[in-house]
Design a protein around this motif. Sequence first.
Motif, PDB file in Angstrom:
ATOM      1  N   TRP A  28       0.874  -1.171   0.000  1.00 36.78           N
ATOM      2  CA  TRP A  28       0.000   0.000   0.000  1.00 36.78           C
ATOM      3  C   TRP A  28       0.910   1.220   0.000  1.00 36.78           C
ATOM      4  O   TRP A  28       2.111   1.081   0.240  1.00 36.78           O
ATOM      5  CB  TRP A  28      -0.885   0.003   1.259  1.00 36.78           C
ATOM      6  CG  TRP A  28      -1.640  -1.264   1.444  1.00 36.78           C
ATOM      7  CD1 TRP A  28      -1.200  -2.389   2.081  1.00 36.78           C
ATOM      8  CD2 TRP A  28      -2.955  -1.562   0.976  1.00 36.78           C
ATOM      9  NE1 TRP A  28      -2.161  -3.372   2.030  1.00 36.78           N
ATOM     10  CE2 TRP A  28      -3.255  -2.885   1.363  1.00 36.78           C
ATOM     11  CE3 TRP A  28      -3.925  -0.837   0.270  1.00 36.78           C
ATOM     12  CZ2 TRP A  28      -4.467  -3.498   1.075  1.00 36.78           C
ATOM     13  CZ3 TRP A  28      -5.131  -1.445  -0.014  1.00 36.78           C
ATOM     14  CH2 TRP A  28      -5.398  -2.766   0.375  1.00 36.78           C
ATOM     15  N   CYS A  29       0.336   2.410  -0.216  1.00 34.22           N
ATOM     16  CA  CYS A  29       1.210   3.589  -0.160  1.00 34.22           C
ATOM     17  C   CYS A  29       0.502   4.803   0.423  1.00 34.22           C
ATOM     18  O   CYS A  29      -0.717   4.804   0.636  1.00 34.22           O
ATOM     19  CB  CYS A  29       1.786   3.901  -1.535  1.00 34.22           C
ATOM     20  SG  CYS A  29       0.648   4.734  -2.642  1.00 34.22           S
ATOM     21  N   THR A  30       1.334   5.818   0.693  1.00 32.38           N
ATOM     22  CA  THR A  30       0.844   7.083   1.245  1.00 32.38           C
ATOM     23  C   THR A  30       1.211   8.191   0.256  1.00 32.38           C
ATOM     24  O   THR A  30       1.960   7.965  -0.686  1.00 32.38           O
ATOM     25  CB  THR A  30       1.540   7.395   2.581  1.00 32.38           C
ATOM     26  OG1 THR A  30       2.938   7.655   2.341  1.00 32.38           O
ATOM     27  CG2 THR A  30       1.415   6.234   3.568  1.00 32.38           C
ATOM     28  N   VAL A  31       0.720   9.404   0.529  1.00 30.48           N
ATOM     29  CA  VAL A  31       1.209  10.582  -0.189  1.00 30.48           C
ATOM     30  C   VAL A  31       1.491  11.679   0.828  1.00 30.48           C
ATOM     31  O   VAL A  31       0.661  11.966   1.695  1.00 30.48           O
ATOM     32  CB  VAL A  31       0.226  11.061  -1.279  1.00 30.48           C
ATOM     33  CG1 VAL A  31      -1.159  11.402  -0.742  1.00 30.48           C
ATOM     34  CG2 VAL A  31       0.812  12.263  -2.015  1.00 30.48           C
ATOM     35  N   GLY A  32       2.699  12.251   0.725  1.00 25.68           N
ATOM     36  CA  GLY A  32       3.049  13.327   1.643  1.00 25.68           C
ATOM     37  C   GLY A  32       4.466  13.792   1.416  1.00 25.68           C
ATOM     38  O   GLY A  32       5.227  13.171   0.676  1.00 25.68           O
ATOM     39  N   GLU A  80      -5.486  15.093  -4.910  1.00 28.20           N
ATOM     40  CA  GLU A  80      -5.462  14.494  -6.250  1.00 28.20           C
ATOM     41  C   GLU A  80      -4.821  13.100  -6.205  1.00 28.20           C
ATOM     42  O   GLU A  80      -5.297  12.156  -6.831  1.00 28.20           O
ATOM     43  CB  GLU A  80      -4.579  15.428  -7.078  1.00 28.20           C
ATOM     44  CG  GLU A  80      -4.579  15.326  -8.549  1.00 28.20           C
ATOM     45  CD  GLU A  80      -3.578  16.370  -9.079  1.00 28.20           C
ATOM     46  OE1 GLU A  80      -2.511  15.955  -9.562  1.00 28.20           O
ATOM     47  OE2 GLU A  80      -3.862  17.590  -8.942  1.00 28.20           O
ATOM     48  N   ARG A  81      -3.734  12.966  -5.451  1.00 31.52           N
ATOM     49  CA  ARG A  81      -3.027  11.686  -5.354  1.00 31.52           C
ATOM     50  C   ARG A  81      -3.699  10.751  -4.355  1.00 31.52           C
ATOM     51  O   ARG A  81      -3.698   9.527  -4.537  1.00 31.52           O
ATOM     52  CB  ARG A  81      -1.563  11.939  -4.982  1.00 31.52           C
ATOM     53  CG  ARG A  81      -0.810  12.645  -6.101  1.00 31.52           C
ATOM     54  CD  ARG A  81       0.490  13.249  -5.625  1.00 31.52           C
ATOM     55  NE  ARG A  81       1.245  13.875  -6.708  1.00 31.52           N
ATOM     56  CZ  ARG A  81       1.031  15.108  -7.169  1.00 31.52           C
ATOM     57  NH1 ARG A  81       0.066  15.863  -6.638  1.00 31.52           N
ATOM     58  NH2 ARG A  81       1.767  15.596  -8.151  1.00 31.52           N
ATOM     59  N   ALA A  82      -4.296  11.314  -3.306  1.00 30.07           N
ATOM     60  CA  ALA A  82      -4.950  10.490  -2.283  1.00 30.07           C
ATOM     61  C   ALA A  82      -6.145   9.736  -2.851  1.00 30.07           C
ATOM     62  O   ALA A  82      -6.548   8.702  -2.332  1.00 30.07           O
ATOM     63  CB  ALA A  82      -5.392  11.374  -1.112  1.00 30.07           C
TER      64      ALA A  82
END
Length: 265
Positions: A57-61, A79-81
């Motif tokens: 899985w991944c995150t955005v930050g 937008e990425r979330a």
Amino acid sequence: MYVDSHCHLSFPELHERVPELRRDMAAAGVTQALCICTTLEEFPRVHALATTHDNFWCTVGVHPDNEGVAEPVVDDLLERARLPRVVAIGETGLDYYRLGERTIADMAWQRERFAVHIRAARACGLPLVVHTRSASADTLAILRDEGQGAVGGVFHCFTETREVARAALDLGIGISFSGILSFRNAAELREVAAMVPMDRLLIETDAPYLAPVPHRGKLNHPALVVHVAEQVAAIKGLAIEEVAAQTSANFDRLFTRASQAGGQV
Ligand SMILES: [Zn+2]
Ligand SMILES: [Zn+2]
């Protein structure tokens, strides 16, 4: 069945070795990993890990230590979330450890960046992955001021005091421990872990850094999260299987199930 709730497989030391690292994970019973994003520039690589492997899985930050990188606004994160497999906002937070010549007042940009991440998390309903170092009072204050309680999250690679852990738990935030828990000089941190309820506790490697004993000083990778679980089991007087089951259930409740339900836990 273990979960590494925080690792940096997009970093060059690990990225080329992902197939081998996945074989090590499978052999060790590490069934999922959360790939953490630290810049918008890095996001496509982190996201690709999660879209090409069904147990990543991944995150955005944008990490608080990263300067000279694209500064995110709320819409950049949202937008990425919204993309598949993105389950959290972060890592974000505050880090006053490397102030250098600067004062805490000079770090207003870091506090603003953190607030942007919290606003994005609230807007999309995803939890926060929070990094805090030498900045716990301001981290907690900003979480409170920005109304983070609506989304929850985790303080990752926890190294703070019992009081900070208590305050985070009271805000609805979980606590994730890394290989530091196994270091000889971490007796106080083990006392903090003893106090954190098992239904709020997660485990992570923060790979490629901070390899747990008996691999200290070597390259860290997700399979080694088993050694963090061993430490938690020893501290809590639990069977390691129980630690594995509980921390994996906590991960699913906080991250993967929340994303599938549109953000609501
Ligand atoms: Zn961190
Ligand atoms: Zn990290």
